[in-house]
Every structure is written in C-alpha cells, then in structure tokens.
Design a protein around this motif. Structure first.
Motif, PDB file in Angstrom:
ATOM      1  N   PRO A  44      54.975  -2.319 -22.576  1.00 16.59           N
ATOM      2  CA  PRO A  44      55.329  -1.266 -23.525  1.00 16.59           C
ATOM      3  C   PRO A  44      56.341  -0.247 -22.985  1.00 16.59           C
ATOM      4  O   PRO A  44      56.952   0.467 -23.761  1.00 16.59           O
ATOM      5  N   GLN A  45      56.548  -0.178 -21.657  1.00 17.41           N
ATOM      6  CA  GLN A  45      57.443   0.845 -21.135  1.00 17.41           C
ATOM      7  C   GLN A  45      58.848   0.296 -20.862  1.00 17.41           C
ATOM      8  O   GLN A  45      59.024  -0.888 -20.655  1.00 17.41           O
ATOM      9  N   ALA A  46      59.850   1.209 -20.858  1.00 21.60           N
ATOM     10  CA  ALA A  46      61.231   0.813 -20.556  1.00 21.60           C
ATOM     11  C   ALA A  46      61.364   0.623 -19.051  1.00 21.60           C
ATOM     12  O   ALA A  46      60.998   1.506 -18.275  1.00 21.60           O
ATOM     13  N   VAL A  47      61.903  -0.525 -18.636  1.00 19.37           N
ATOM     14  CA  VAL A  47      61.898  -0.836 -17.202  1.00 19.37           C
ATOM     15  C   VAL A  47      63.249  -1.322 -16.671  1.00 19.37           C
ATOM     16  O   VAL A  47      63.359  -1.688 -15.524  1.00 19.37           O
ATOM     17  N   GLU A  48      64.261  -1.290 -17.475  1.00 17.93           N
ATOM     18  CA  GLU A  48      65.538  -1.915 -17.117  1.00 17.93           C
ATOM     19  C   GLU A  48      66.060  -1.458 -15.745  1.00 17.93           C
ATOM     20  O   GLU A  48      66.021  -0.278 -15.412  1.00 17.93           O
ATOM     21  N   GLY A  49      66.557  -2.425 -14.980  1.00 17.64           N
ATOM     22  CA  GLY A  49      67.233  -2.092 -13.729  1.00 17.64           C
ATOM     23  C   GLY A  49      66.339  -1.885 -12.534  1.00 17.64           C
ATOM     24  O   GLY A  49      66.799  -1.752 -11.412  1.00 17.64           O
ATOM     25  N   ASP A  50      65.046  -1.874 -12.730  1.00 14.38           N
ATOM     26  CA  ASP A  50      64.132  -1.560 -11.638  1.00 14.38           C
ATOM     27  C   ASP A  50      63.639  -2.831 -10.941  1.00 14.38           C
ATOM     28  O   ASP A  50      63.920  -3.943 -11.354  1.00 14.38           O
ATOM     29  N   SER A  51      62.865  -2.599  -9.878  1.00 14.42           N
ATOM     30  CA  SER A  51      62.152  -3.727  -9.278  1.00 14.42           C
ATOM     31  C   SER A  51      60.658  -3.520  -9.554  1.00 14.42           C
ATOM     32  O   SER A  51      60.214  -2.396  -9.786  1.00 14.42           O
ATOM     33  N   ALA A  52      59.939  -4.613  -9.530  1.00 13.72           N
ATOM     34  CA  ALA A  52      58.525  -4.531  -9.911  1.00 13.72           C
ATOM     35  C   ALA A  52      57.680  -5.447  -9.051  1.00 13.72           C
ATOM     36  O   ALA A  52      58.164  -6.432  -8.489  1.00 13.72           O
ATOM     37  N   MET A  53      56.408  -5.080  -8.950  1.00 11.39           N
ATOM     38  CA  MET A  53      55.408  -5.910  -8.274  1.00 11.39           C
ATOM     39  C   MET A  53      54.303  -6.173  -9.275  1.00 11.39           C
ATOM     40  O   MET A  53      53.765  -5.225  -9.849  1.00 11.39           O
ATOM     41  N   LEU A  54      53.991  -7.422  -9.458  1.00 13.67           N
ATOM     42  CA  LEU A  54      52.855  -7.787 -10.318  1.00 13.67           C
ATOM     43  C   LEU A  54      51.650  -8.021  -9.427  1.00 13.67           C
ATOM     44  O   LEU A  54      51.749  -8.723  -8.415  1.00 13.67           O
ATOM     45  N   VAL A  55      50.517  -7.436  -9.787  1.00 10.86           N
ATOM     46  CA  VAL A  55      49.299  -7.604  -8.987  1.00 10.86           C
ATOM     47  C   VAL A  55      48.349  -8.502  -9.751  1.00 10.86           C
ATOM     48  O   VAL A  55      47.940  -8.185 -10.876  1.00 10.86           O
ATOM     49  N   CYS A  56      48.021  -9.639  -9.161  1.00  7.25           N
ATOM     50  CA  CYS A  56      47.120 -10.578  -9.837  1.00  7.25           C
ATOM     51  C   CYS A  56      46.422 -11.453  -8.806  1.00  7.25           C
ATOM     52  O   CYS A  56      47.048 -12.347  -8.212  1.00  7.25           O
ATOM     53  N   THR A  57      45.156 -11.173  -8.570  1.00  6.22           N
ATOM     54  CA  THR A  57      44.443 -12.069  -7.664  1.00  6.22           C
ATOM     55  C   THR A  57      44.168 -13.372  -8.408  1.00  6.22           C
ATOM     56  O   THR A  57      43.959 -13.377  -9.625  1.00  6.22           O
ATOM     57  N   LEU A  58      44.221 -14.495  -7.694  1.00  3.93           N
ATOM     58  CA  LEU A  58      44.292 -15.769  -8.410  1.00  3.93           C
ATOM     59  C   LEU A  58      43.061 -16.655  -8.244  1.00  3.93           C
ATOM     60  O   LEU A  58      43.180 -17.888  -8.198  1.00  3.93           O
TER      61      LEU A  58
END
Ligand code: R5P
Length: 297
Positions: A44-58
């Motif tokens: 839902p948030q504007a994120v253009e141009g950034d870097s991101a980390m997804l957290v998901c234990t598998l």
C-alpha cells in the motif's frame, strides 16, 4: 537511502526487531487468500527507487513461497531497485541428491526460484548436508548467521553442569563448538534413519557423565524423532535431567508434545521459527548481517 523492511504475514514481530537493528522503515504487505485459495498481495505504500528487505522464515514453505515471490516481483515493478530476502529458516535444503531415480532435486529448484527473485539472502544455519556452502546452489550473495554462540550463551546462563549431546554425526559441528563456548564436555551419538519417523540412535559409553544435565543440540527439530529417540536413550541410561536445544524448531504434528513426553524437561529454540519454545533471540545477529550485506550490494 533508508531501506524498507517488509515482514511477510507471520513475520511481523521478527521483522520489526530486524528493522530496528537495521534502522529501516517498516513496510506493510497486505495479504489475504481468495475463497478459492489463491493469494492477494498488495504494497500500500509508495516505494519507488528504494531498496527493500523481505522477511519470511520458510518453514511450511509450500504455502509461503508463492506470496513471497509475488511480493518480491511487485516490489520491483513498483520501482524498488534491490530486494533482499531475510529467511531465518531456509527450507528445501534436504533433497540435494537423487537418492532414487527420477527424484526432484528440490534444493536446487528452490535455490533457483529464490536466486531469480532476490538480490541477496540472509539466513541462519542452513542445513547444508553435502554442500560446503550456500553459494554452491544459490546464485546471489549470502550471509549465514551462526547460532552456536547464542546457544552456548543460553547454556551458560541456564544449565549447571551441562553435557552437550549431539544426536548424530552431522551435529558434531554444532555440539563441539557450543560445548567449547559453554565450557563443558560434549558427546556425539550415532543415528541411523530408516524413514521419516523411523530413527535408531546408538550410544557410546556415557556413564562417566551421569549426574550432568544432558543438553541435546540439533540444527532442526522436524518430526522430533531424532531428539525423542536420543532423549529416551539418555533416560534409559540414567540421565534424569535432559533438555533439548534446537536452532530451527519446526515441530511437525505432535513433535513438541512427544519431546516433553520423552522426559525432556525443557525445550528451547531460537526465534528463527515462531514457537512457544523460542528462548534464544537471533534477530540482532540477523539484523546486523542484513545491514552488512545490504551495505555491500
Ligand atoms: C538431520 O540431519 C538434521 O540435523 C536433524 O537431525 C533432522 O532434521 C531432525 O529431523 P527429525 O526431527 O525429523 O528427526
């Protein structure tokens, strides 16, 4: 620019802890299932141009992998340039060889899926089996966090006169390192696995250690059969105080209850997989690893 940390559903607490260590902005992923079982994913948030980390234990990966891949791809489509994966528990490390003709090499299939979707990965003690390192199958930079120092610290704080017990030859690496760091002796048992839930443990002479608290240590507690059979054997050999320490507490079906019924007084795991037994926090180490890798890429 300050990175985003996005916890996938079920990873909110760990994600917030990691985000605080990294100094990241905490993002939201909206997720729900349609009535027919398909996944709905939205950022839902504007994120253009950034870097991101997804957290998901598998743990239970089959139900998690599609939403995770959908989220990673959507991030890129919305303009995020680099997307890292923080997976405290990394699944599908087991089947790295065709033991019978025609079997799927799921460890490399899974590694390809992740390597295509992400720019880097941070995980905790992946079960490498016959591989020397994660980079043999993952084509992206990785940082592997080792939980042994944290397990040793837990033993030092909680157990008087411990004996670290590795239930099989593979556990020698953890058992010896943890025992040295905890300043106590260790012993390694011999395991023969005949099937998913059919495990036989043979014991060396442990009579010299009786009176100590046996601290079983393994990287994964899945069906729990390894720990259960080791605990039963130790009890039969006269050990009255037994506890079990696991890096990744998967606890399939009744594994946790089975361990308690086998005479294990205390079960402690890291918070790589959320569970009532979580007693060892790895989020700080994982956050530092993520910050380090994120800064290099
Ligand atoms: C295997 O070698 C691992 O180190 C663990 O011992 C194994 O995954 C435990 O599995 P389970 O709880 O099903 O016996």
């Amino acid at each position: 620019m300050t990175p985003w940390v996005f916890p996938m559903p079920g990873n909110e607490r760990f994600g917030a802890q990691v985000g605080a260590v990294v100094g990241a902005r905490l993002g939201i992923i909206e997720y729900r299932r349609f009535p027919d079982g398909e996944s709905y994913v939205r950022l839902p948030q504007a994120v253009e141009g950034d870097s991101a980390m997804l957290v998901c234990t598998l743990d239970r990966p089959d139900e998690k992998i599609l939403p995770l891949l959908f989220a990673a791809r959507t991030m890129r489509e919305l303009g995020i340039r680099r997307v890292g994966l923080i997976a405290p528990y990394l699944a599908y490390m087991r089947q790295d060889r065709r033991f019978r003709s025609g079997e799927a090499l799921t460890s490399s299939c899974f590694a390809d899926l992740i390597s295509e979707a992400f720019d880097w990965i941070v995980t905790v003690d992946p079960h490498l089996h016959r591989r020397a390192s994660l980079s043999e199958i993952y084509r992206i930079p990785d940082h592997v966090v080792h939980a042994a120092p944290l397990l040793a610290a837990w033993i030092r704080e909680q157990i008087v006169e411990p004996l670290v017990v590795g239930p099989d030859a593979e556990s020698e690496q953890w058992a010896s390192e943890v025992a040295v760091a905890a300043g106590c002796p260790h012993v390694v048992l011999h395991k023969t696995r005949h099937g998913d839930r059919d495990v036989v443990i043979d014991f060396p002479d442990v009579s010299g250690w009786k009176g100590r608290t046996a601290v079983l240590i393994d990287d994964i507690v899945s069906s729990g059969r390894t720990m259960v059979m080791a605990a039963r054997g130790l009890r039969d050999l006269g050990f009255s105080a037994i506890c079990a320490l696991g890096v990744h507490g998967i606890f399939a079906a009744s594994a946790y209850e089975d361990l308690l019924s086998a005479g294990v007084a205390q079960v402690a795991t890291t918070n790589c997989v959320p569970h009532t037994s979580n007693a060892i926090d790895v989020s700080h180490a994982v956050g530092n690893a993520a910050a380090d890798l994120h800064g290099k890429i």
